[in-house]
Motif scaffolding. Sequence first.
Motif, PDB file in Angstrom:
ATOM      1  N   GLY A   1       0.822  -1.205   0.000  1.00  0.00           N
ATOM      2  CA  GLY A   1       0.000   0.000   0.000  1.00  0.00           C
ATOM      3  C   GLY A   1       0.855   1.252   0.000  1.00  0.00           C
ATOM      4  N   GLY A   2       1.923   1.250   0.780  1.00  0.00           N
ATOM      5  CA  GLY A   2       2.843   2.392   0.801  1.00  0.00           C
ATOM      6  C   GLY A   2       3.519   2.600  -0.544  1.00  0.00           C
ATOM      7  N   TYR A   3       3.925   1.495  -1.174  1.00  0.00           N
ATOM      8  CA  TYR A   3       4.542   1.599  -2.497  1.00  0.00           C
ATOM      9  C   TYR A   3       3.561   2.171  -3.512  1.00  0.00           C
ATOM     10  CZ  TYR A   3       8.163  -1.578  -0.689  1.00  0.00           C
ATOM     11  OH  TYR A   3       9.160  -2.158   0.039  1.00  0.00           O
ATOM     12  N   LEU A   4       2.319   1.724  -3.462  1.00  0.00           N
ATOM     13  CA  LEU A   4       1.320   2.206  -4.416  1.00  0.00           C
ATOM     14  C   LEU A   4       0.993   3.679  -4.204  1.00  0.00           C
ATOM     15  CD1 LEU A   4      -1.084  -0.860  -4.572  1.00  0.00           C
ATOM     16  CD2 LEU A   4       0.573  -0.109  -6.295  1.00  0.00           C
ATOM     17  N   ILE A   5       0.983   4.123  -2.962  1.00  0.00           N
ATOM     18  CA  ILE A   5       0.760   5.545  -2.697  1.00  0.00           C
ATOM     19  C   ILE A   5       1.904   6.369  -3.269  1.00  0.00           C
ATOM     20  CG2 ILE A   5       0.712   7.283  -0.849  1.00  0.00           C
ATOM     21  CD1 ILE A   5      -0.945   5.249   0.782  1.00  0.00           C
ATOM     22  N   ALA A   6       3.139   5.927  -3.054  1.00  0.00           N
ATOM     23  CA  ALA A   6       4.298   6.641  -3.599  1.00  0.00           C
ATOM     24  C   ALA A   6       4.252   6.669  -5.124  1.00  0.00           C
ATOM     25  CB  ALA A   6       5.590   5.987  -3.117  1.00  0.00           C
ATOM     26  N   LEU A   7       3.889   5.557  -5.730  1.00  0.00           N
ATOM     27  CA  LEU A   7       3.787   5.501  -7.189  1.00  0.00           C
ATOM     28  C   LEU A   7       2.704   6.442  -7.696  1.00  0.00           C
ATOM     29  CD1 LEU A   7       4.598   4.221  -9.891  1.00  0.00           C
ATOM     30  CD2 LEU A   7       2.895   2.427  -9.427  1.00  0.00           C
ATOM     31  N   SER A   8       1.572   6.501  -7.025  1.00  0.00           N
ATOM     32  CA  SER A   8       0.493   7.385  -7.468  1.00  0.00           C
ATOM     33  C   SER A   8       0.904   8.850  -7.361  1.00  0.00           C
ATOM     34  CB  SER A   8      -0.787   7.122  -6.677  1.00  0.00           C
ATOM     35  OG  SER A   8      -0.625   7.474  -5.322  1.00  0.00           O
ATOM     36  N   ILE A   9       1.667   9.197  -6.330  1.00  0.00           N
ATOM     37  CA  ILE A   9       2.147  10.577  -6.195  1.00  0.00           C
ATOM     38  C   ILE A   9       3.105  10.907  -7.333  1.00  0.00           C
ATOM     39  CG2 ILE A   9       3.584  12.095  -4.770  1.00  0.00           C
ATOM     40  CD1 ILE A   9       2.303  10.697  -2.319  1.00  0.00           C
ATOM     41  N   LEU A  10       4.019   9.979  -7.632  1.00  0.00           N
ATOM     42  CA  LEU A  10       4.960  10.216  -8.736  1.00  0.00           C
ATOM     43  C   LEU A  10       4.240  10.357 -10.073  1.00  0.00           C
ATOM     44  CD1 LEU A  10       7.876   7.787  -7.808  1.00  0.00           C
ATOM     45  CD2 LEU A  10       7.901  10.287  -7.764  1.00  0.00           C
ATOM     46  N   LEU A  11       3.233   9.515 -10.304  1.00  0.00           N
ATOM     47  CA  LEU A  11       2.482   9.613 -11.561  1.00  0.00           C
ATOM     48  C   LEU A  11       1.677  10.906 -11.635  1.00  0.00           C
ATOM     49  CD1 LEU A  11       1.270   5.920 -11.978  1.00  0.00           C
ATOM     50  CD2 LEU A  11       3.030   7.132 -13.308  1.00  0.00           C
ATOM     51  N   ALA A  12       1.142  11.366 -10.513  1.00  0.00           N
ATOM     52  CA  ALA A  12       0.403  12.632 -10.504  1.00  0.00           C
ATOM     53  C   ALA A  12       1.341  13.791 -10.814  1.00  0.00           C
ATOM     54  CB  ALA A  12      -0.279  12.836  -9.153  1.00  0.00           C
ATOM     55  N   ILE A  13       2.546  13.765 -10.246  1.00  0.00           N
ATOM     56  CA  ILE A  13       3.529  14.824 -10.528  1.00  0.00           C
ATOM     57  C   ILE A  13       3.934  14.783 -11.997  1.00  0.00           C
ATOM     58  CG2 ILE A  13       5.900  15.578 -10.057  1.00  0.00           C
ATOM     59  CD1 ILE A  13       5.411  14.699  -7.134  1.00  0.00           C
ATOM     60  N   ALA A  14       4.175  13.593 -12.530  1.00  0.00           N
ATOM     61  CA  ALA A  14       4.542  13.461 -13.947  1.00  0.00           C
ATOM     62  C   ALA A  14       3.410  13.971 -14.836  1.00  0.00           C
ATOM     63  CB  ALA A  14       4.870  12.011 -14.277  1.00  0.00           C
ATOM     64  N   GLY A  15       2.170  13.676 -14.474  1.00  0.00           N
ATOM     65  CA  GLY A  15       1.029  14.162 -15.254  1.00  0.00           C
ATOM     66  C   GLY A  15       0.938  15.673 -15.236  1.00  0.00           C
ATOM     67  N   MET A  16       1.189  16.275 -14.082  1.00  0.00           N
ATOM     68  CA  MET A  16       1.147  17.745 -14.007  1.00  0.00           C
ATOM     69  C   MET A  16       2.260  18.376 -14.825  1.00  0.00           C
ATOM     70  SD  MET A  16      -0.070  18.723 -10.159  1.00  0.00           S
ATOM     71  CE  MET A  16       0.896  17.550  -9.227  1.00  0.00           C
ATOM     72  N   VAL A  17       3.452  17.762 -14.780  1.00  0.00           N
ATOM     73  CA  VAL A  17       4.568  18.285 -15.580  1.00  0.00           C
ATOM     74  C   VAL A  17       4.221  18.218 -17.056  1.00  0.00           C
ATOM     75  CG1 VAL A  17       6.959  17.805 -16.295  1.00  0.00           C
ATOM     76  CG2 VAL A  17       6.351  17.820 -13.857  1.00  0.00           C
ATOM     77  N   LEU A  18       3.666  17.099 -17.511  1.00  0.00           N
ATOM     78  CA  LEU A  18       3.278  16.977 -18.910  1.00  0.00           C
ATOM     79  C   LEU A  18       2.177  17.960 -19.279  1.00  0.00           C
ATOM     80  CD1 LEU A  18       3.296  13.092 -19.325  1.00  0.00           C
ATOM     81  CD2 LEU A  18       4.889  14.742 -20.336  1.00  0.00           C
ATOM     82  N   LEU A  19       1.207  18.141 -18.416  1.00  0.00           N
ATOM     83  CA  LEU A  19       0.120  19.090 -18.672  1.00  0.00           C
ATOM     84  C   LEU A  19       0.641  20.506 -18.773  1.00  0.00           C
ATOM     85  CD1 LEU A  19      -2.933  19.703 -18.892  1.00  0.00           C
ATOM     86  CD2 LEU A  19      -2.921  19.961 -16.405  1.00  0.00           C
ATOM     87  N   PHE A  20       1.467  20.929 -17.821  1.00  0.00           N
ATOM     88  CA  PHE A  20       2.008  22.290 -17.869  1.00  0.00           C
ATOM     89  C   PHE A  20       2.964  22.471 -19.044  1.00  0.00           C
ATOM     90  CE2 PHE A  20       1.134  22.356 -13.115  1.00  0.00           C
ATOM     91  CZ  PHE A  20      -0.053  23.071 -13.265  1.00  0.00           C
ATOM     92  N   GLY A  21       3.695  21.417 -19.382  1.00  0.00           N
ATOM     93  CA  GLY A  21       4.571  21.499 -20.552  1.00  0.00           C
ATOM     94  C   GLY A  21       3.765  21.664 -21.833  1.00  0.00           C
TER      95      GLY A  21
END
Length: 82
Positions: A56-76
């Motif tokens: 569960g901890g790993y999945l939470i960390a992965l979801s945070i990383l994917l959300a950050i990557a999505g925001m970077v792509l969106l702003f880019g």
Amino acid sequence: MGHDCRPLIRAHEVGEYVFCARAWWHRRQSHPSIREEDRRAGRRFHIRFEQQRRWGGYLIALSILLAIAGMVLLFGALAFRL
């Protein structure tokens, strides 16, 4: 001065109780009534629980990383569009 007859609960028992109240209760019994196969089943349950908690901890960390990557792509994409 009367003698206090209440059972003494030590600090380490609080952590044990928070982790598993049933295990704490069984350990406090003067003659545990739990069978060995039940004890093994309890150990297996706790091992599985710890593995699920870790995943569960790993999945939470992965979801945070994917959300950050999505925001970077969106702003880019928005920056290149303007």
